[in-house]
Scaffold this motif. Sequence first.
Motif, PDB file in Angstrom:
ATOM      1  N   ASN A 245      59.396  24.637  35.793  1.00 22.44           N
ATOM      2  CA  ASN A 245      58.343  25.659  35.760  1.00 22.44           C
ATOM      3  C   ASN A 245      57.649  25.775  37.118  1.00 22.44           C
ATOM      4  N   ILE A 246      56.944  26.898  37.270  1.00 26.26           N
ATOM      5  CA  ILE A 246      56.306  27.216  38.553  1.00 26.26           C
ATOM      6  C   ILE A 246      55.166  26.247  38.860  1.00 26.26           C
ATOM      7  N   GLU A 247      54.296  26.000  37.861  1.00 35.71           N
ATOM      8  CA  GLU A 247      53.048  25.287  38.177  1.00 35.71           C
ATOM      9  C   GLU A 247      53.287  23.834  38.583  1.00 35.71           C
TER      10      GLU A 247
ATOM     11  N   GLN B 121      49.904  33.083  37.755  1.00 36.58           N
ATOM     12  CA  GLN B 121      49.692  34.119  36.734  1.00 36.58           C
ATOM     13  C   GLN B 121      50.994  34.719  36.218  1.00 36.58           C
ATOM     14  N   LYS B 122      52.034  34.679  37.093  1.00 31.91           N
ATOM     15  CA  LYS B 122      53.324  35.262  36.683  1.00 31.91           C
ATOM     16  C   LYS B 122      54.150  34.285  35.840  1.00 31.91           C
ATOM     17  N   SER B 123      53.681  33.038  35.739  1.00 29.76           N
ATOM     18  CA  SER B 123      54.528  32.014  35.101  1.00 29.76           C
ATOM     19  C   SER B 123      54.590  32.200  33.582  1.00 29.76           C
ATOM     20  N   SER B 124      55.692  31.710  33.014  1.00 29.45           N
ATOM     21  CA  SER B 124      55.874  31.884  31.569  1.00 29.45           C
ATOM     22  C   SER B 124      54.818  31.097  30.793  1.00 29.45           C
ATOM     23  N   HIS B 125      54.437  29.930  31.299  1.00 31.86           N
ATOM     24  CA  HIS B 125      53.488  29.126  30.523  1.00 31.86           C
ATOM     25  C   HIS B 125      52.097  29.744  30.526  1.00 31.86           C
TER      26      HIS B 125
ATOM     27  N   ASP C 216      40.901  27.195  30.636  1.00 28.90           N
ATOM     28  CA  ASP C 216      41.652  25.941  30.838  1.00 28.90           C
ATOM     29  C   ASP C 216      42.551  26.075  32.068  1.00 28.90           C
ATOM     30  N   ILE C 217      43.214  27.234  32.177  1.00 29.63           N
ATOM     31  CA  ILE C 217      44.164  27.436  33.276  1.00 29.63           C
ATOM     32  C   ILE C 217      43.420  27.379  34.608  1.00 29.63           C
ATOM     33  N   GLU C 218      42.323  28.103  34.689  1.00 25.99           N
ATOM     34  CA  GLU C 218      41.546  28.137  35.923  1.00 25.99           C
ATOM     35  C   GLU C 218      41.056  26.729  36.280  1.00 25.99           C
TER      36      GLU C 218
END
Length: 236
Positions: free
Chosen positions: A153-155, A197-201, A213-215
């Motif tokens: 994954n990206i993150e 922001q573009k990531s699937s998760h 949570d993401i931020e």
Amino acid sequence: MNAQPNVEVCLSPQLLHLYPLQNRVVVIVDVLRATSTIITALAHEVAGIIPVAKLEQCEAYKRLGFITAAERDGKKAEGFDLGNSPFSYMAEELKGKTIVFTTTNGTEAISKSSSASLILIGGFLNITALSKFLIEKNQDTLLLCAAWKGKPNIEDTLFTGALLHKLLPHFSSSTDDNLLALSLYQQSMLNKWELIQKSSHVKRLQGLGIERDIEFCLSEDLYPVVPYFNGEALVI
Ligand code: 3SL
């Protein structure tokens, strides 16, 4: 002059069989959200987090009276006390408590790393403290992305690139996986939010309404702690 230790990125636990773990430090990376939540909990004085890979193991601890936390597919699993939002772990009543914790990918990555000489927990929340610790430790190191059900994954990849950027003057590095992670970081370091922001998760989690949570998990250096596994629990 002593040879530099080596650092490698493993993009998914499904690839872990390709990497030796003996005599290596392994850093588990699950930016969204397991390792960010573990860092937050311990920084807020939770005494320890016992990671287990399976819901059934978590249930067995619940029957023994432990506080339990379980997440599957981004949601709190039914019947447990807590889910996987870092904000749930800041509560006063959890201070000094031990929590048994299972998540879709993060705790699986921890359990697969049991033969490492040391298991550490990493995320943007502790990136500088973690990089200083690793440089000081001066030992061969594997950065293991928890990924999503085996797929990179990206993150997590982006985070390993950011960490490599801090480590590379002190470590040797020669793999294409390292180069991929570093290039991703170099291309997006000024605006990681735009990429993530573009990531699937993130799309998956946005559907669950947990943007904050993401931020929060993308914030850098909120907590100068380096959680490690003591054989039973993750502690600081
Ligand atoms: O996969 C995991 O371990 C979790 O961190 C995923 S989630 O962020 O809770 O959806």
